[in-house]
Design a protein around this motif. Structure first.
Motif, PDB file in Angstrom:
ATOM      1  N   GLN A  41       6.054   4.425   5.421  1.00 26.60           N
ATOM      2  CA  GLN A  41       6.319   3.264   4.557  1.00 26.60           C
ATOM      3  C   GLN A  41       5.441   2.084   4.945  1.00 26.60           C
ATOM      4  OE1 GLN A  41       8.292   3.204   2.014  1.00 26.60           O
ATOM      5  NE2 GLN A  41      10.141   4.405   2.323  1.00 26.60           N
ATOM      6  N   ARG A  86       2.882   0.758   3.677  1.00 25.99           N
ATOM      7  CA  ARG A  86       2.496  -0.167   2.599  1.00 25.99           C
ATOM      8  C   ARG A  86       3.572  -1.246   2.435  1.00 25.99           C
ATOM      9  NH1 ARG A  86      -0.803  -2.199   1.060  1.00 25.99           N
ATOM     10  NH2 ARG A  86      -0.646  -2.227  -1.178  1.00 25.99           N
ATOM     11  N   VAL A  87       4.826  -0.881   2.680  1.00 34.54           N
ATOM     12  CA  VAL A  87       5.915  -1.852   2.513  1.00 34.54           C
ATOM     13  C   VAL A  87       5.784  -2.968   3.548  1.00 34.54           C
ATOM     14  CG1 VAL A  87       8.415  -2.194   2.601  1.00 34.54           C
ATOM     15  CG2 VAL A  87       7.501  -0.126   1.568  1.00 34.54           C
ATOM     16  N   THR A 119       2.575  -5.133   3.186  1.00 26.70           N
ATOM     17  CA  THR A 119       2.677  -6.061   2.056  1.00 26.70           C
ATOM     18  C   THR A 119       3.658  -7.193   2.360  1.00 26.70           C
ATOM     19  OG1 THR A 119       2.269  -4.183   0.595  1.00 26.70           O
ATOM     20  CG2 THR A 119       3.084  -6.187  -0.436  1.00 26.70           C
ATOM     21  N   LEU A 120       4.829  -6.832   2.893  1.00 33.25           N
ATOM     22  CA  LEU A 120       5.837  -7.861   3.162  1.00 33.25           C
ATOM     23  C   LEU A 120       5.365  -8.853   4.235  1.00 33.25           C
ATOM     24  CD1 LEU A 120       9.167  -5.785   3.095  1.00 33.25           C
ATOM     25  CD2 LEU A 120       8.353  -7.406   1.400  1.00 33.25           C
ATOM     26  N   GLU A 164       2.822 -11.197   2.774  1.00 36.86           N
ATOM     27  CA  GLU A 164       3.486 -12.161   1.879  1.00 36.86           C
ATOM     28  C   GLU A 164       4.256 -13.203   2.693  1.00 36.86           C
ATOM     29  OE1 GLU A 164       4.356 -12.009  -1.684  1.00 36.86           O
ATOM     30  OE2 GLU A 164       2.830 -10.521  -2.108  1.00 36.86           O
ATOM     31  N   ASP A 165       4.893 -12.742   3.798  1.00 35.61           N
ATOM     32  CA  ASP A 165       5.673 -13.667   4.626  1.00 35.61           C
ATOM     33  C   ASP A 165       4.807 -14.835   5.099  1.00 35.61           C
ATOM     34  OD1 ASP A 165       7.921 -12.085   4.477  1.00 35.61           O
ATOM     35  OD2 ASP A 165       7.497 -11.002   6.328  1.00 35.61           O
ATOM     36  N   ASP A 222       3.771 -17.024   2.175  1.00 29.18           N
ATOM     37  CA  ASP A 222       4.944 -17.744   1.637  1.00 29.18           C
ATOM     38  C   ASP A 222       5.301 -18.944   2.502  1.00 29.18           C
ATOM     39  OD1 ASP A 222       5.357 -16.321  -0.596  1.00 29.18           O
ATOM     40  OD2 ASP A 222       7.259 -15.403   0.002  1.00 29.18           O
ATOM     41  N   ARG A 261       2.902 -21.642   1.551  1.00 31.57           N
ATOM     42  CA  ARG A 261       2.491 -21.661   0.144  1.00 31.57           C
ATOM     43  C   ARG A 261       2.295 -23.065  -0.414  1.00 31.57           C
ATOM     44  NH1 ARG A 261       2.446 -17.646  -3.605  1.00 31.57           N
ATOM     45  NH2 ARG A 261       3.470 -16.221  -2.168  1.00 31.57           N
ATOM     46  N   ARG A 262       3.174 -23.963  -0.074  1.00 32.02           N
ATOM     47  CA  ARG A 262       3.090 -25.291  -0.690  1.00 32.02           C
ATOM     48  C   ARG A 262       2.294 -26.291   0.138  1.00 32.02           C
ATOM     49  NH1 ARG A 262       8.183 -25.662  -4.288  1.00 32.02           N
ATOM     50  NH2 ARG A 262       8.750 -23.483  -4.321  1.00 32.02           N
ATOM     51  N   SER A 298      20.321  -7.779   4.335  1.00 28.08           N
ATOM     52  CA  SER A 298      20.442  -7.334   2.939  1.00 28.08           C
ATOM     53  C   SER A 298      19.612  -6.067   2.704  1.00 28.08           C
ATOM     54  CB  SER A 298      20.028  -8.447   1.975  1.00 28.08           C
ATOM     55  OG  SER A 298      18.668  -8.733   2.128  1.00 28.08           O
ATOM     56  N   PHE A 299      18.459  -5.970   3.368  1.00 25.58           N
ATOM     57  CA  PHE A 299      17.650  -4.752   3.247  1.00 25.58           C
ATOM     58  C   PHE A 299      18.351  -3.575   3.935  1.00 25.58           C
ATOM     59  CE2 PHE A 299      14.049  -7.421   2.156  1.00 25.58           C
ATOM     60  CZ  PHE A 299      13.309  -6.616   1.325  1.00 25.58           C
ATOM     61  N   ARG A 304       7.117  -4.981  10.418  1.00 30.22           N
ATOM     62  CA  ARG A 304       6.914  -6.190   9.600  1.00 30.22           C
ATOM     63  C   ARG A 304       6.780  -7.408  10.510  1.00 30.22           C
ATOM     64  NH1 ARG A 304      11.315  -8.332   5.114  1.00 30.22           N
ATOM     65  NH2 ARG A 304      10.207 -10.182   4.413  1.00 30.22           N
TER      66      ARG A 304
END
Lengths: 262, 234
Positions: A18, A20-21, A24-25, A28-29, A32, A35-36, A98-99, A113
């Motif tokens: 897994q 790629r999961v 990618t995460l 993105e973390d 993110d 980001r601003r 939650s995951f 991750r």
């Protein structure tokens, strides 16, 4: 025993499949989190330079000592990476609750991750570290290749270290605060910005019996002293094997319990 | 042949007292129901006990029962999140599940990016995701919102996107928990139509809900749980 090993390997192999999961995460973390902001992840570089600059100029007043600056630059890079892994690992499974309670992703996915997040953070700091080495006139040498071996060792030790502290956080929730406090103390007990001159006493004991010392020296010694870090690499090997054995045991025996305990 | 055969399933676990420096918390974990036995350090929760049923291709099972009856626990056992401590579970077919709308969705990422992330989490390849992306966008009716951040979506829009992703790759067995009621009436009609199509294509759907009306409209079988045991099935 075989069942424990098989359980752990199933999780680890599942985590690899897994990839790629978590790749990618983790990517993105990082983006993110910034980001601003105007500078984005470049803040990671600025944070490192500010921290390293504080040690180089404040803890060593007077004319800049080239040797000390390089010592701190490399030491801080490795320390920050290890410290981030440990302190963020202790509540890793709680953050991923939650995951964990909603998917069948292996626990290794969350471990990797976090590892990759911190590798990306460290990659920005590496730019700053190279900048300091350049400004301080450090001349690249063949011995530096041993630093790459040291980096590899630190990377290999990271996932099992995260596994151990993540399980600790699940079954002993108070450890989140205990570990973060201990890591603050450990920063001063580890030769990140102080140099061990071979003296005994408390400082000598902290240097000799602190496993973090060897993780730092495995990367730092070839660059600072131009020598092969035989002792540091040997100690890292022992630490690494210990963490892997413990991590495999925990994954093999308790991984199915995590969803029920959270 | 797609099927689920559950024979005398049991899920019992020791209530581990977490090591802590604060006074002992006597409360039990919240995520599962069932019955409690023992006391002190030797408390056990039996979340499922003697659960048996069989489902064949085309079945749509409605799981009912009061809160804590074991509906969600059974779904998680079927999905593989929890491992039954006794009994036999034989599942033939690829299982997909929708337990929580927001799992795998990133608030800052666009709907399109979230399709990729959710697809990866579901175990799809990037080629499979790319081939189905337009179909997902069309079903979810998000239009130009698909390129807006997920945080700007209403609960209904999020539910449509989650449902579209979960059902587009033709899961052979689809497990759903409650949330399908979150969408508006038009979405529920559309969702039911898609579930009918899935079931007709020889899939199995297991849906846990408190809504008798939704279950009557959607399911052809019903399993009622009470304190982790089967009260009725048929």
């Amino acid at each position: 025993m075989l069942k424990i090993l098989s359980n752990a390997l199933t999780d680890i192999v599942g985590g690899y499949e897994q990839r790629r999961v978590w790749i990618t995460l983790a990517t993105e973390d990082i983006f993110d989190q910034h980001r601003r902001t105007t500078l984005g992840p470049l803040w990671l570089l600025i944070n490192y330079l500010a921290f390293a600059g504080t040690f180089i100029f404040v803890f060593n007043p007077g004319p800049v000592d080239q040797h000390y600056a390089i010592y701190v630059a490399v030491g801080l890079l490795v320390w920050t990476y290890i410290s981030d892994n440990v302190t963020q690992a202790v509540n890793l499974f709680q953050r991923e609750e939650s995951f964990i309670s909603g998917t069948t992703l292996p626990l290794s996915v969350y471990v990797m991750r976090l590892t990759l997040q911190n590798v990306i953070r460290a990659a920005y700091a590496v730019l700053g570290c190279f900048g300091i080495l350049l400004v301080m006139g450090a001349a690249p040498a063949m011995a530096w290749l041993w630093s790459l071996v040291g980096v590899l060792v630190v990377l290999v030790v990271s996932p099992p270290m995260i596994v151990v502290f993540a399980f600790l956080g699940v079954f002993f929730p108070d450890s989140q605060f205990i570990v973060s406090n201990l890591m603050r103390v450990a920063m001063f007990a580890t030769p990140v910005f102080w140099v061990h001159g071979g003296e005994g006493g408390l400082r000598g004991a902290l240097y000799d019996w602190n496993p973090f010392t060897y993780l730092l020296d495995a990367v730092r010694q070839p660059i600072v002293d131009g020598t092969v870090p035989v002792l540091a690499l040997s100690a890292c090997l022992v630490v690494g094997v210990a963490f892997w054995v413990l991590a495999i045991f925990l994954l093999g025996t308790l991984r199915r319990q995590v969803a029920l305990v959270l | 042949m797609i099927s689920i055969k559950a024979n005398d399933l049991r899920l019992a676990y020791h209530v581990r007292e977490k090591l802590t420096l604060r006074p002992r918390d006597k409360r039990l974990p919240q995520q599962t129901g069932g019955t409690i036995s023992g006391s002190g350090r030797h408390r056990f929760v039996t979340a499922l006990d003697g659960v048996s049923f069989e489902l064949e291709a085309g079945d749509r099972l409605g799981l009912v029962g009061a809160n804590g009856a074991g509906k969600t626990t059974l779904l998680k056992v079927l999905y593989g999140i929890y491992e039954p401590t006794a009994g036999k579970l034989d599942i033939k077919g690829r299982v997909d599940a929708l337990f929580n709308i927001s799992i795998g969705f990133r608030q800052e990422a666009t709907g399109r990016r979230n399709i990729l992330l959710r697809g990866l989490i579901n175990g799809w390849t990037e080629d499979q995701i790319a081939a189905r992306t337009e179909e997902i966008i069309e079903f979810s009716e998000l239009g130009e919102f698909i390129d807006m951040p997920f945080r700007s979506y209403s609960q209904g829009m999020a539910a449509r996107l989650a449902f579209a992703i979960a059902t587009t790759l033709d899961p052979e067995i689809l497990l759903m928990d409650e949330w399908i009621g979150a969408g508006d009436a038009a979405f529920q009609v559309k969702a039911k139509q898609r579930m009918d199509e899935l079931a007709e294509r020889a899939g199995i759907i297991v849906l846990a809900s408190h809504s008798e009306e939704l279950l009557k409209k959607t399911c052809n079988k019903r399993l009622e749980l009470e304190k982790g045991r089967v009260k009725s099935f048929g």
